[in-house]
Design a protein around this motif. Structure first.
Motif: not given
Length: 508
Positions: A322-323, A344-347, A352-357
């Motif tokens: 998730a992001m 914003n999505a590209v940046e 994603r890695e920081a909040i991967a479920a």
């Protein structure tokens, strides 16, 4: 035995009377062209012939004694199709509004844990409202527990259950199925012990990730003592970020996929998902204005991303990342906002890695996660602190060719998702046969006048279309620093500045 992941188990432990944790669906079928209507008895035979498409249909939970570990999926030796199906006749009142009201009531009830976690209600007497007049049809109200699937795999499972031919096929007898012997309590207990013994080896194999997590945890102990930088987690308070009740309501709005593709082409370097998010952002903006609660701070959405296997033969479960995405609702031009959302999505990609479920739950036991959520609710934390994000928005691609059930055509589908405390609104967008349906699952006690969202979606699409060509030619100012952003880098940079001003004692 197949053990639930920490993420899957968390959906079990998070469930309460006001937060049933299942994914729902309402499927409307046109049966007006059939010589013989699809009866409930026919439907039972049809479902029995399709149970082999996914193991989850005949697997139930097996708890570990004393909750020493996560539950397992085991074959249900007492499986009975009658425990998973129900029949409702609407008589002559079966319009879409009646079906949605019925679905809302059915979806308020949690699934029973002593059987496989799914249920389908066959709704007879449904009348399709078409320009040619009312047409005979039927509806299905489906519940699938979030512990066994996510929205992406749930859509594929429904695709496996249905057919691609308008000609009714002969219903084959159910494939032979012999349930595996259910493991004894002693066997499950021993398996839990073995898993506990293997844990040190698993942690050793993940030494790098563990060290990284420990370092982050050390920093986080200091972060909560300090004011966070303005760029991080600044989701504003909204009417739907309040404590919810058990009541549910379903609101849906369908738009032509071709219109969204035209907007995408006019705006240039954006995706269809960006366009969908832009429509959601504009509709939410308009809703907040009508409620007199418009905020100057941009709304933040949590957008799940599927990372699952393409094979349903493997364990389904929840395989997603998730992001957090800034919806740029402070931008006044609704079409130009879509380009901001894309940027914003590209940046935000590295986030994603920081909040991967799955990574969040590697070192955080599901029981602790559930306890935290319960305390969050009981202490009413949402009233006193800003939310991490305002709502989840999921965009699930669906088939663009018609689907059938014994010759009856699927004309429309609505999908729902679980609500949490402080999250009284969830949006699930599903595409099917040239249409995109935005489905709003909401708590009517929190999101007042929620039925207005349907009209607001259409108004938002009209407004975006009027501005799309001009916005496509506009240039968005790029940030001065073109280097990629990441959550960890922003935190480190912020702490570095603080260290230069005053020392921090990390050993406390």
């Amino acid at each position: 035995m197949h053990q639930l992941s920490e993420l899957d188990a968390s959906f079990l432990y998070l469930e309460s009377e006001t937060t049933p944790m299942h994914i729902g669906g309402v499927y409307l079928f046109d049966a007006s062209g059939l010589e013989t209507p699809v009866s409930y008895a026919t439907f039972i035979k049809y479902i029995c012939s399709r149970l082999h498409v996914a193991p989850m249909f005949r697997q139930k939970l097996k708890e570990i004694p004393l909750r020493l570990g996560r539950p397992y999926w085991v074959d249900d030796s007492e499986f009975s199709i009658e425990r998973h199906l129900a029949y409702v006749s609407l008589g002559e009142r079966g319009k879409k509004t009646c079906v949605n009201a019925l679905a809302a009531k059915i979806l308020e009830e949690p699934l029973k844990r002593d059987r496989p976690l799914w249920h389908i209600t066959f709704v007879d007497g449904f009348k399709l409202d078409t320009p040619e007049g009312d047409k005979d049809g039927f509806a299905l109200i489906v519940k699938l527990h979030h512990a066994s699937i996510d929205a992406f795999s749930g859509e594929e499972i429904m695709g496996k259950l249905l057919e691609y031919s308008p000609v009714p096929r002969a219903i084959n007898p159910p494939r032979p199925w012999q349930p595996r012997t259910e493991p004894s309590e002693e066997r499950v207990f021993l398996q839990a012990g073995a898993n506990m013994l293997k844990a040190p080896m698993q942690f050793a194999s993940l030494a790098y990730n563990t060290a990284e997590a420990a370092a982050r945890g050390l920093i986080q102990k200091q972060i909560h003592k300090l004011p966070l930088p303005a760029s991080l987690f600044t989701a504003p308070h909204c009417p739907f970020n309040r404590q919810i009740t058990g009541n549910r309501s379903i609101v849906s709005a369908s738009v032509e996929l071709a219109r969204l593709k035209t907007i995408k082409a006019q705006l240039g370097d954006v995706t269809l998902n960006d366009v969908v998010l832009g429509i959601c952002a504009e509709a939410l903006n308009r809703y907040l204005i009508t409620q007199g609660t418009k905020t100057t701070t941009p709304l933040v959405a949590m957008t799940p991303i599927s990372v699952r296997s393409s094979s349903l033969r493997r364990a389904t479960g929840n395989q997603m990342s998730a992001m957090l995405l800034n919806l740029a609702t402070n931008e006044t031009d609704p079409a130009l906002r879509i380009r901001h959302i894309h940027r914003n999505a590209v940046e935000t990609e590295p986030y994603r890695e920081a909040i991967a479920a799955d990574r969040l739950t590697e070192l955080l036991p599901s029981t602790l996660l559930a306890l935290s959520a319960r305390l969050y609710s009981e202490l009413r934390v949402a009233r006193n602190y800003q939310p991490l994000f305002n709502l989840p928005i999921t965009n699930v691609p669906g088939p663009q060719v018609p689907m059938y059930l014994q010759g009856a055509k699927l004309v429309q589908q609505y999908n729902t998702a679980p609500l949490f405390d402080s999250m009284g609104l969830v949006i699930v967008a599903v595409s099917y046969e040239g249409m995109v349906t935005l489905n709003f699952t909401l708590c009517p006690d929190v999101v007042r006048d929620g039925e207005s969202l349907e009209g607001l979606v259409h108004d938002s699409l009209d407004a975006i279309e009027r501005r799309a060509e001009a916005a496509g030619e506009a240039v968005i100012d790029q940030p001065g620093d073109a280097s990629p952003k990441s959550l960890s880098n922003e935190i480190y940079n912020y702490l570095e500045g603080l260290l230069k001003k005053r020392p921090l004692r990390f050993w406390r």
